[in-house]
Design a protein around this motif. Structure first.
Motif, mmCIF file in Angstrom:
data_model
loop_
_atom_site.group_PDB
_atom_site.id
_atom_site.type_symbol
_atom_site.label_atom_id
_atom_site.label_comp_id
_atom_site.label_asym_id
_atom_site.label_seq_id
_atom_site.Cartn_x
_atom_site.Cartn_y
_atom_site.Cartn_z
ATOM 1 N N SER A 143 11.436 1.787 0.716
ATOM 2 C CA SER A 143 11.402 1.427 1.897
ATOM 3 C C SER A 143 10.614 0.371 2.433
ATOM 4 C CB SER A 143 10.767 2.883 2.633
ATOM 5 O OG SER A 143 9.537 2.917 2.647
ATOM 6 N N LYS A 144 10.164 -0.207 1.721
ATOM 7 C CA LYS A 144 9.335 -1.351 2.060
ATOM 8 C C LYS A 144 8.678 -2.067 0.764
ATOM 9 C CE LYS A 144 5.883 -3.195 5.248
ATOM 10 N NZ LYS A 144 4.860 -2.972 6.420
ATOM 11 N N ILE A 145 9.029 -3.514 0.827
ATOM 12 C CA ILE A 145 8.381 -4.292 -0.145
ATOM 13 C C ILE A 145 7.529 -5.356 0.219
ATOM 14 C CG2 ILE A 145 8.848 -5.719 -2.189
ATOM 15 C CD1 ILE A 145 11.478 -4.011 -2.805
ATOM 16 N N ASN A 204 3.537 5.056 -3.121
ATOM 17 C CA ASN A 204 3.390 3.667 -3.249
ATOM 18 C C ASN A 204 3.100 3.062 -4.792
ATOM 19 O OD1 ASN A 204 2.357 1.162 -2.618
ATOM 20 N ND2 ASN A 204 0.762 1.676 -1.450
ATOM 21 N N MET A 205 3.767 2.231 -5.074
ATOM 22 C CA MET A 205 3.782 1.620 -6.294
ATOM 23 C C MET A 205 3.129 0.158 -6.298
ATOM 24 S SD MET A 205 6.616 1.595 -9.188
ATOM 25 C CE MET A 205 8.177 1.165 -8.046
ATOM 26 N N LEU A 206 2.410 -0.153 -7.238
ATOM 27 C CA LEU A 206 1.887 -1.661 -7.027
ATOM 28 C C LEU A 206 1.972 -2.026 -8.457
ATOM 29 C CD1 LEU A 206 -1.432 -1.082 -5.271
ATOM 30 C CD2 LEU A 206 0.270 -2.337 -4.451
ATOM 31 N N VAL A 257 5.209 -1.610 -3.480
ATOM 32 C CA VAL A 257 6.608 -1.078 -3.154
ATOM 33 C C VAL A 257 6.296 0.275 -2.641
ATOM 34 C CG1 VAL A 257 8.749 -0.230 -4.100
ATOM 35 C CG2 VAL A 257 7.601 -2.266 -5.124
ATOM 36 N N LYS A 258 6.698 0.762 -1.330
ATOM 37 C CA LYS A 258 6.482 1.735 -0.702
ATOM 38 C C LYS A 258 8.047 2.532 -0.672
ATOM 39 C CE LYS A 258 2.717 0.454 2.562
ATOM 40 N NZ LYS A 258 1.780 0.442 1.265
#
Length: 167
Positions: free
Chosen positions: A78-80, A131-133, A148-149
């Motif tokens: 949904s968001k990067i 959330n992924m980093l 990355v959400k």
């Protein structure tokens, strides 16, 4: 009334376009700490507007021959936010890792390839991963951080990691 609709559309379009602008200010939490001494590191950040970018990202991944697992992961994003750091240090990278540990991010994978270290950390809420980093560091003190959400599952991320590891 018609003029009000046009003004609203113009403001909305400007808002989308502003998120495409590259900035020299960090856009990831740890790097926004003004009290931390980054010792000459230079930043370039961009917020990727997913409404505009999803189709382009998926097309580019297909052209590069990426796996469907990776493409499916983009669909759920949904968001990067992307942050590049030049003149970064190992000390800064270690402090960032400690920041993530303190904020309950779990390390899922570390991949080493051609002098680059790729680290994937996630923050889970029950079974959902919100959330992924992704951190990519090279031996030349250049780093890329991707936040990355979305709404992912452990299976989604495991498939993506396995497809990358196989290459």
């Amino acid at each position: 009334m018609k003029a009000l609709k046009h003004i609203f559309l113009i403001v909305l379009t400007i808002g989308w376009l502003q998120s495409c602008i590259v900035s020299e200010k960090p856009n990831i939490d740890f790097f926004q700490n003004s009290k931390y001494d980054f010792k000459g590191a230079q930043f370039a950040s961009i917020n990727v507007p997913m409404v505009l970018a999803k189709s382009y990202i998926k097309k580019a991944l297909r052209e590069e021959g990426e796996s469907e697992e990776t493409i499916d992961l983009v669909k759920k994003a949904s968001k990067i936010k992307v942050l590049t750091v030049t003149n970064g240090s190992n000390e800064m990278l270690n402090d960032y890792a400690q920041f993530l540990n303190d904020n309950h991010y779990e390390e899922w994978a570390t991949i080493k390839h051609d002098g680059e270290h790729i680290n994937i950390r996630v923050k889970q809420d029950g079974d959902a991963i919100k959330n992924m980093l992704i951190t990519v560091g090279s031996s030349k003190n250049e780093m890329v951080f991707v936040d990355v959400k979305g709404n992912f599952t452990a299976n989604d991320i495991s498939k993506m990691i396995n497809s990358v590891s196989d290459k």
